[in-house]
Write an enzyme that holds these catalytic residues in place. Structure first.
Site, PDB file in Angstrom:
ATOM      1  N   ASN A   1     -10.068  -0.732  -2.268  1.00  0.00           N
ATOM      2  CA  ASN A   1      -8.652  -0.473  -1.967  1.00  0.00           C
ATOM      3  C   ASN A   1      -7.814  -1.071  -3.104  1.00  0.00           C
ATOM      4  OD1 ASN A   1      -5.999  -0.714  -1.033  1.00  0.00           O
ATOM      5  ND2 ASN A   1      -6.617  -1.128   1.080  1.00  0.00           N
TER       6      ASN A   1
ATOM      7  N   HIS B   1      -3.768   7.119   1.045  1.00  0.00           N
ATOM      8  CA  HIS B   1      -3.971   5.787   0.464  1.00  0.00           C
ATOM      9  C   HIS B   1      -5.384   5.357   0.824  1.00  0.00           C
ATOM     10  CE1 HIS B   1      -4.045   1.596  -0.207  1.00  0.00           C
ATOM     11  NE2 HIS B   1      -3.941   1.275   1.072  1.00  0.00           N
TER      12      HIS B   1
ATOM     13  N   CYS C   1       0.825  -1.230   0.000  1.00  0.00           N
ATOM     14  CA  CYS C   1       0.000   0.000   0.000  1.00  0.00           C
ATOM     15  C   CYS C   1       0.852   1.270   0.000  1.00  0.00           C
ATOM     16  CB  CYS C   1      -0.919   0.012   1.214  1.00  0.00           C
ATOM     17  SG  CYS C   1      -2.023  -1.396   1.245  1.00  0.00           S
TER      18      CYS C   1
HETATM   19  N1  ACO Z   1     -19.186  -9.574   5.698  1.00  0.00           N
HETATM   20  C1  ACO Z   1     -19.838  -9.937   6.803  1.00  0.00           C
HETATM   21  N2  ACO Z   1     -19.231 -10.284   7.950  1.00  0.00           N
HETATM   22  C2  ACO Z   1     -17.872 -10.257   7.945  1.00  0.00           C
HETATM   23  C3  ACO Z   1     -17.133  -9.885   6.809  1.00  0.00           C
HETATM   24  C4  ACO Z   1     -17.843  -9.543   5.648  1.00  0.00           C
HETATM   25  N3  ACO Z   1     -17.226  -9.157   4.526  1.00  0.00           N
HETATM   26  N4  ACO Z   1     -15.825  -9.943   7.120  1.00  0.00           N
HETATM   27  C5  ACO Z   1     -15.735 -10.332   8.390  1.00  0.00           C
HETATM   28  N5  ACO Z   1     -16.977 -10.527   8.897  1.00  0.00           N
HETATM   29  C6  ACO Z   1     -17.370 -10.961  10.228  1.00  0.00           C
HETATM   30  C7  ACO Z   1     -16.267 -11.667  10.960  1.00  0.00           C
HETATM   31  O1  ACO Z   1     -16.235 -13.034  10.619  1.00  0.00           O
HETATM   32  C8  ACO Z   1     -16.664 -11.459  12.408  1.00  0.00           C
HETATM   33  O2  ACO Z   1     -17.654 -12.373  12.730  1.00  0.00           O
HETATM   34  P1  ACO Z   1     -17.697 -13.014  14.210  1.00  0.00           P
HETATM   35  O3  ACO Z   1     -17.879 -11.866  15.149  1.00  0.00           O
HETATM   36  O4  ACO Z   1     -18.850 -13.943  14.120  1.00  0.00           O
HETATM   37  O5  ACO Z   1     -16.376 -13.709  14.377  1.00  0.00           O
HETATM   38  C9  ACO Z   1     -17.295 -10.063  12.395  1.00  0.00           C
HETATM   39  O6  ACO Z   1     -17.651  -9.800  11.016  1.00  0.00           O
HETATM   40  C10 ACO Z   1     -16.370  -8.990  12.877  1.00  0.00           C
HETATM   41  O7  ACO Z   1     -15.099  -9.169  12.240  1.00  0.00           O
HETATM   42  P2  ACO Z   1     -13.910  -8.195  12.504  1.00  0.00           P
HETATM   43  O8  ACO Z   1     -12.737  -8.602  11.660  1.00  0.00           O
HETATM   44  O9  ACO Z   1     -13.709  -8.074  13.971  1.00  0.00           O
HETATM   45  O10 ACO Z   1     -14.566  -6.871  11.927  1.00  0.00           O
HETATM   46  P3  ACO Z   1     -14.077  -5.404  12.107  1.00  0.00           P
HETATM   47  O11 ACO Z   1     -15.123  -4.614  12.714  1.00  0.00           O
HETATM   48  O12 ACO Z   1     -12.720  -5.331  12.691  1.00  0.00           O
HETATM   49  O13 ACO Z   1     -13.980  -4.983  10.582  1.00  0.00           O
HETATM   50  C11 ACO Z   1     -12.300  -4.583   8.944  1.00  0.00           C
HETATM   51  C12 ACO Z   1     -13.100  -5.638   9.703  1.00  0.00           C
HETATM   52  C13 ACO Z   1     -13.252  -3.774   8.068  1.00  0.00           C
HETATM   53  C14 ACO Z   1     -11.282  -5.268   8.060  1.00  0.00           C
HETATM   54  C15 ACO Z   1     -11.640  -3.689   9.996  1.00  0.00           C
HETATM   55  O14 ACO Z   1     -10.882  -4.451  10.890  1.00  0.00           O
HETATM   56  C16 ACO Z   1     -10.777  -2.665   9.385  1.00  0.00           C
HETATM   57  O15 ACO Z   1     -11.272  -1.687   8.887  1.00  0.00           O
HETATM   58  N6  ACO Z   1      -9.443  -2.865   9.485  1.00  0.00           N
HETATM   59  C17 ACO Z   1      -8.491  -1.992   8.865  1.00  0.00           C
HETATM   60  C18 ACO Z   1      -7.845  -2.771   7.854  1.00  0.00           C
HETATM   61  C19 ACO Z   1      -7.991  -2.148   6.513  1.00  0.00           C
HETATM   62  O16 ACO Z   1      -8.666  -1.197   6.288  1.00  0.00           O
HETATM   63  N7  ACO Z   1      -7.291  -2.728   5.630  1.00  0.00           N
HETATM   64  C20 ACO Z   1      -7.322  -2.261   4.319  1.00  0.00           C
HETATM   65  C21 ACO Z   1      -6.278  -2.941   3.591  1.00  0.00           C
HETATM   66  S1  ACO Z   1      -4.760  -2.721   4.342  1.00  0.00           S
HETATM   67  C22 ACO Z   1      -4.261  -1.270   3.892  1.00  0.00           C
HETATM   68  O17 ACO Z   1      -4.541  -0.825   2.830  1.00  0.00           O
HETATM   69  C23 ACO Z   1      -3.556  -0.560   4.918  1.00  0.00           C
END
Ligand code: ACO
Length: 335
Positions: free
Chosen positions: A292, A262, A115
């Protein structure tokens, strides 16, 4: 010593639009979940069987950038190609792009910084121009994520976030030291390498010889992301590296005409915007439309900001990225 300045930008996005509802037909997810957590409504995926690949998408973006810069491909002294999804395991996509552009010989180098790839590539180009070694450099970011995502429920935490595309910038020598790139700030912290990674295929883990279609590849052949750890580090590192750039150049947040982060996740961008007290007019986001696109996200967004007249000559522009590695960085420039 010279400065380097962007004189042309271009982008290319595959025509195939994949909405959140389309994804919900392939995996257990929903439009509401994706929009609430990431801000993404749709992304582009390469059409299987089309000629789109990282290098061909980069070619299309580069042609637009060259035309806008008023340069021919043979006037380029160097190509820097940022990608985490190169066409081949080796050689890099830079040499493929060089051939597609019809340049017989010039250095063509891949930058593998995920990224943060575009920021690293921009900074590398800046050093070659500053030193006087080269005059015109093409910097490209291009990604084909869709080719390697796990589009089943198992992969939904990652697959809903990423999209395909390419963005390109032409940098040239600038003698006026008040214009162009003023500073870049780059960091890596390898202790978090596996928090956002794709371990196989690699020299440590080749693809199994027999793949049973009913028994998908094991998880290490798909991208892995510890979303919450990435989120926590991203907001801290983004803030640090932007602050470092502002301090170095004696700018305040209110001096920024355009901040192009980004496009990792809309919630990360909004967190940073709030932290620095920036207005909506000071920040450009397009993750809603493209997801992304990793190394391509900043050049695509910067191209669009420029096309929409939101980045003009003399404007103070800040770019910042955080991603796999972990890696992070910022670039401050006067357009
Ligand atoms: N649809 C539905 N449910 C989902 C999905 C989906 N696409 N993905 C995960 N879940 C579920 C999980 O299985 C979990 O279920 P559970 O509670 O039964 O175990 C629940 O949703 C919560 O999962 P988390 O991973 O805890 O969700 P979170 O609220 O943290 O959101 C996310 C996930 C969006 C990835 C968040 O952590 C985030 O924004 N992280 C930042 C990472 C990022 O933005 N990366 C981008 C790429 S990296 C970069 O460019 C820097």
């Amino acid at each position: 010593m010279f400065n380097s300045r962007i004189i042309g930008m271009g982008k290319y996005l595959p025509e195939n639009v994949v909405t959140n509802d389309d994804l919900a037909k392939m995996m257990d997810t929903s439009n509401e979940w994706i929009v609430e957590r990431t801000g993404i409504h749709e992304r582009r995926h390469i059409v299987k069987g089309s000629d789109d690949s990282p290098s061909t998408m980069a070619l299309k973006a580069s042609k637009v950038a060259l035309e806008r810069a008023g340069l021919e491909a043979d006037q380029l002294d160097m190509i820097l190609f940022a990608t985490l999804s190169p066409d081949y395991y080796f050689p890099g996509s830079g040499v493929l792009l060089q051939e597609l552009l019809g340049i017989p010989a010039c250095p063509a180098m891949d930058i593998r910084m995920q990224c943060s790839g575009f920021i690293y590539a921009l900074s590398t180009a800046d050093q070659f121009i500053k030193s006087g070694m080269y005059k015109n450099i093409l910097v490209v970011g291009a990604e084909n994520h869709s080719g390697g995502l796990d589009m089943t429920t198992r992969g939904r935490g990652v697959s809903v976030i990423f999209g395909d595309g390419a963005g390109a910038a032409i940098l040239t020598r600038e003698e006026d030291h008040s214009k162009g790139i003023l500073s870049s700030h780059l960091y890596s912290e390898g202790k978090h390498a596996e928090e956002l990674s794709l371990i196989g295929p690699s020299t440590m883990r080749w693809v199994p010889e027999i793949i049973d279609a009913n028994d998908p590849l094991d998880e290490s052949y798909y991208p892995y992301m510890n979303g919450q750890v990435v989120f926590k580090h991203a907001v801290v590192r983004f803030s640090e590296v932007i602050n470092e750039g502002l301090t170095k150049n004696n700018w305040k947040a209110e001096d920024i005409d355009m901040f192009v982060p980004h496009q990792a996740n809309l919630r990360i961008s909004q967190f940073i915007q709030k932290k620095f007290g920036l207005s909506n007019d000071q920040v450009y986001n397009n993750i809603m439309r493209y997801g992304n696109t990793t190394a391509a996200s900043i050049p695509i967004a910067l191209t669009e900001a420029w096309e929409e007249g939101k980045v003009k000559e003399g404007d103070k522009v800040v770019l910042a990225a955080f991603g796999s590695g972990f890696t992070w960085g910022s670039t401050l420039m006067v357009w």
